[in-house]
Design an enzyme around this catalytic site. Structure first.
Site, short mmCIF file in Angstrom:
data_model
loop_
_atom_site.label_atom_id
_atom_site.label_comp_id
_atom_site.label_asym_id
_atom_site.label_seq_id
_atom_site.Cartn_x
_atom_site.Cartn_y
_atom_site.Cartn_z
CD GLU A 69 -2.84 -1.15 2.54
OE1 GLU A 69 -3.47 -0.34 2.64
OE2 GLU A 69 -2.47 -1.59 3.32
NE ARG A 312 5.04 -9.07 10.45
CZ ARG A 312 3.85 -8.01 9.80
NH1 ARG A 312 2.36 -8.34 10.69
NH2 ARG A 312 4.23 -7.15 9.88
CE LYS A 322 3.14 -0.67 7.57
NZ LYS A 322 2.29 -0.82 6.41
#
Length: 607
Positions: A69, A312, A322
Site C-alpha cells: 500500500e 513474517r 506502524k
C-alpha cells in the site's frame, strides 16, 4: 521533516499511515541479482509448491506480485516479501509485478510511491509491470454488480457501530443485517447511486452475502465497497466509492493472472474470503468484465491465483508496529522515517546496510509457517559478513589524542602505500600521508595501564599500523591534568620491510596524519532499544521506557583523505572501529559525515 497525520482504519488491512523524509531518493541500479550457477537449490515449501505446479502442467509460467500500500515507507519485514516475490519469479523463469494497492486515498501519497519503487530497485529487483489497484476500478465495479445480480452481495445501511454489534464474537455467531434480503433490483439501484455520489460517507456499504454464522469472522458478510468522497492521486474525483482491501486484492491478483499470491500469515484467515471473491466473480470465465482494461492499454490475462502464506520477519530489539513507529516520528524520538536507527528500508540503507546483506539475511532466515521473534544478531551478522568481504579499509580516529614523533624533522611528510582490502588484492592500494604529528585513539594510551593492556604507555612500545614501532617518552598534560599530547620516538629500523620490523611488539594501533587528516562528523549509531522485546507493554511500561539513550552519539574525529573523498553511501571498515558509511544526504567531500553501520563484533551478546 514531513510529519504524519493520524490514519483512518477503513481499508480493512491492519496498517497505519506512515510519512517520511521529503528528500528525493538517490537513483540506484535496478539490475536484479543473478544466482550463482552453483547456488544450492532452495527447497522451502513455497518453492516446492511452485515446482509441483509447473511439473503437473497446472501453470506454464509463474507469475507473482509485490503489492504494498502506498501509505508509508517499507521496513525490514518487507525485504523478505520483496526477495520472495521477485526471487521465486526469477528462479523459475517467471515474472513479478509491482502493484500499488491504492484503494484508500485518504492515507496515500506520491512520496510513498517514489520511496517504494526506490526500495525495490535498491534491493536489486525490477518489475515486469508497474500496476495500481486503481487501474482496475472499472473491472472491480462491474464485478460488484455481477455479485449483486447473482444474489451474492447487498447494499447495507447499518452504521459501522451497528455492523460490529451484528457481527458476533469468536464464540457467538453474528446476526443477519435487516437489509440483507433486499431485492437484486433495489441493490443495483442503491449501488449505482452510491457510484453516482448521492450518499454521504459511511451512509451505506456494499457487503458480500456469505454466512453470518461462520466460525471465520472474515466470512460474516464482509464489506466490499464503502463510500468515501476523497480525491484519489490517480483517478481524481472519478470515484466516490472505493473497494475494500480483501476484495480489491484478490481480484487484482486474478486480473493480472497471478499464479501464486504470497502473503504473510496474518492473511491466512482471510484466504477463504480471497477464494470466495475469485470464484464468485470468475474473471477468467467472464471476459466481458475485463473490458475497462482496454481503455488503459492493459492486457487481458485473467486467471485463478492461489494464496500461500508464510511467516513474517520479526527481529528483537526493534518495534515494527506502524502505529508506534509513527508516534516516534511525530514525537521527535527519532529524526524522521529515514533515521538510521529506524527499521525502515530507507533508514537502514542510510545506516549503511547493503542490499546484498539484506538478501543474505533473507536466505539465512529462510521461509516457514511459524512466526517467531528472531535475534537481530542474524541481521547484523549478515551485514558484517557482507562488509568484511567487500568493504574497503580506511583509517579513522574517533577520539583523537595527539602523538608527536620527536625524532622526525619538523614538517616531515611522506606517503605510505596501504592495501584497500587485506583479503582482496583486486581492490588495489591507496596512498596515506604520514607526518611527524599524528592522531591516535585516546583509548590506545594508558598512563597507568590495566592488567593485560597491549597498547601504548609511558616507556612502552607499540606498532603504528604500516609505519613502524614507536616508544612513548613523555606525556604532556593541560592545566586540568588531562593528557593532551604524547611525545614519542619512531624506531628508524622498524619501518615496513626492514629487519627491525620483525621485532615482537604486543600491540598495533591505527593513526591519521594530523596535518593531512580531514575533520569528520561521525555518528555512532547503536540499537534503538535496550531490551530484546520492547513491545511487550508489561509491568505498566511501554516501548518508550526502553529507548536507548546511547543509540545516537555524535563525535568529531579525523579520517584519512581517501575516506573524506568518498561518495555518499560508500561504505568502509574503519580499522579497529567498525563499519561506517558516508551519509546518503549530509556527506560531502569537503565536509565528511559518516554513520556507523555496525561494530566489528557483537557488543550486545553478553548483555
Amino acid at each position: 521533516m514531513k510529519r504524519a497525520s493520524r490514519a483512518e482504519t477503513a481499508s480493512g488491512r491492519p496498517s497505519a499511515t506512515l510519512t517520511g523524509s521529503q528528500r528525493q531518493p538517490v537513483p540506484v541500479s535496478s539490475n536484479a541479482p543473478t544466482p550463482a550457477a552453483d547456488a544450492p537449490v532452495r527447497t522451502d515449501f513455497i518453492r516446492q509448491i511452485v515446482r509441483e505446479d509447473l511439473a503437473s502442467g497446472k501453470h506454464a509460467a509463474i507469475k507473482t506480485r509485490f503489492p504494498p500500500e502506498p501509505n508509508g515507507y517499507l521496513h525490514i519485514g518487507h525485504a523478505k516479501a520483496i526477495c520472495l516475490d521477485f526471487g521465486v519469479a526469477a528462479e523459475f523463469g517467471g515474472s513479478c509485478n509491482l502493484r500499488l494497492d491504492d484503494t484508500n486515498p485518504a492515507r496515500e501519497d506520491p512520496e510513498y510511491v517514489r520511496a517504494i519503487q526506490d526500495d525495490v530497485r535498491w534491493l536489486g529487483f525490477d518489475w515486469a509491470s508497474l500496476r495500481h489497484a486503481s487501474d482496475y476500478f472499472g473491472v472491480l465495479y462491474l464485478a460488484a454488480e455481477k455479485l449483486i445480480k447473482q444474489g451474492d452481495a447487498f447494499v447495507c445501511d447499518l452504521s459501522a457501530e451497528d455492523v460490529r454489534a451484528y457481527r458476533g464474537t469468536l464464540t457467538e455467531p453474528g446476526r443477519n443485517s435487516p437489509y440483507r434480503e433486499r431485492t437484486v433490483e433495489e441493490n443495483l439501484d442503491l449501488f449505482r447511486r452510491m457510484r453516482a455520489g448521492e450518499f454521504a460517507d459511511g451512509a451505506r456499504t456494499l457487503r458480500a452475502k456469505i454466512d453470518m454464522g461462520s466460525g471465520n469472522i472474515n466470512l460474516r458478510d464482509p464489506a466490499l465497497y464503502r463510500i468515501k468522497h476523497v480525491e484519489h492521486q490517480n483517478t481524481g474525483n472519478d470515484w466516490p466509492i472505493y473497494p475494500m482491501y480483501d476484495y480489491a486484492h484478490s481480484l487484482s491478483d486474478a486480473i493480472e493472472g497471478i499464479t501464486h499470491s504470497l502473503c504473510t500469515l496474518e492473511f491466512e484467515d482471510h484466504r477463504p474470503l480471497y477464494d470466495w471473491c475469485v470464484a464468485k466473480v470468475d474473471l477468467a470465465g467472464n471476459p466481458w468484465l475485463l473490458e475497462p482494461l482496454a481503455a488503459k492499454g492493459l492486457p487481458r490475462e485473467a486467471g485463478t491465483p492461489r494464496q500461500i502464506e508464510f511467516s513474517r520477519l520479526n527481529f528483537n530489539y526493534l518495534v515494527m508496529s506502524k502505529r508506534k513507529l509513527l508516534a516516534m516520528v511525530e514525537d521527535g524520538l527519532v529524526d524522521g522515517w529515514d533515521d538510521p536507527r529506524m527499521p525502515t528500508l530507507q533508514g537502514i540503507r542510510r545506516r549503511g546496510y547493503t542490499a546484498s546483506a539484506l538478501r543474505l539475511m533473507v536466505d539465512r532466515v529462510g521461509i516457514s509457517k511459524q512466526n517467531s521473534l528472531l535475534d537481530i544478531g542474524i541481521l547484523e551478522g549478515a551485514l558484517r559478513d557482507d562488509l568484511d568481504a567487500h568493504a574497503p579499509r580506511r583509517m579513522a580516529v574517533l577520539d583523537p589524542l595527539k602523538l608527536v614523533l620527536t625524532n622526525l624533522a619538523d614538517g616531515h611528510e611522506e606517503s605510505l602505500a596501504f592495501a584497500n582490502h587485506p583479503k582482496d588484492a583486486s581492490q588495489g592500494e591507496r596512498a596515506i600521508p604520514f607526518s611527524r604529528t599524528l592522531w591516535i585513539e585516546r583509548e590506545d594510551f594508558a598512563e597507568v595501564p590495566p592488567p593485560g593492556f597491549k597498547r601504548l604507555t609511558v616507556g612502552g612500545d607499540v606498532r603504528l599500523r604500516g609505519a613502524g614501532i614507536v616508544r612513548c617518552d613523555e606525556v604532556v598534560k593541560d592545566a586540568d591534568g588531562r593528557v593532551v599530547e604524547l611525545r614519542c620516538t619512531l624506531d628508524p629500523e622498524s619501518r615496513p620491510g626492514m629487519e627491525g620490523a620483525n621485532r615482537k611488539v604486543k600491540g598495533t594501533i591505527h593513526w591519521v596524519s594530523a596535518t593531512r587528516g580531514v575533520p569528520a562528523e561521525i555518528r555512532l549509531y547503536d540499537r534503538l532499544f535496550t531490551v530484546p522485546n520492547p513491545d511487550t507493554d508489561e509491568d505498566g511500561k511501554s516501548y518508550r521506557d526502553y529507548l536507548n539513550p546511547a543509540s545516537r552519539q555524535v563525535v568529531t574525529g579525523y579520517v584519512e583523505p581517501a575516506a573524506a573523498d568518498a561518495a555518499p553511501e560508500q561504505g568502509f571498515q574503519f580499522e579497529r572501529n567498525g563499519y561506517f558509511v558516508a551519509d546518503r544526504y549530509d556527506h560531502a567531500p569537503g565536509k565528511p559525515v559518516f554513520n556507523r553501520s555496525v561494530t566489528l563484533r557483537d557488543t550486545w551478546a553478553g548483555k
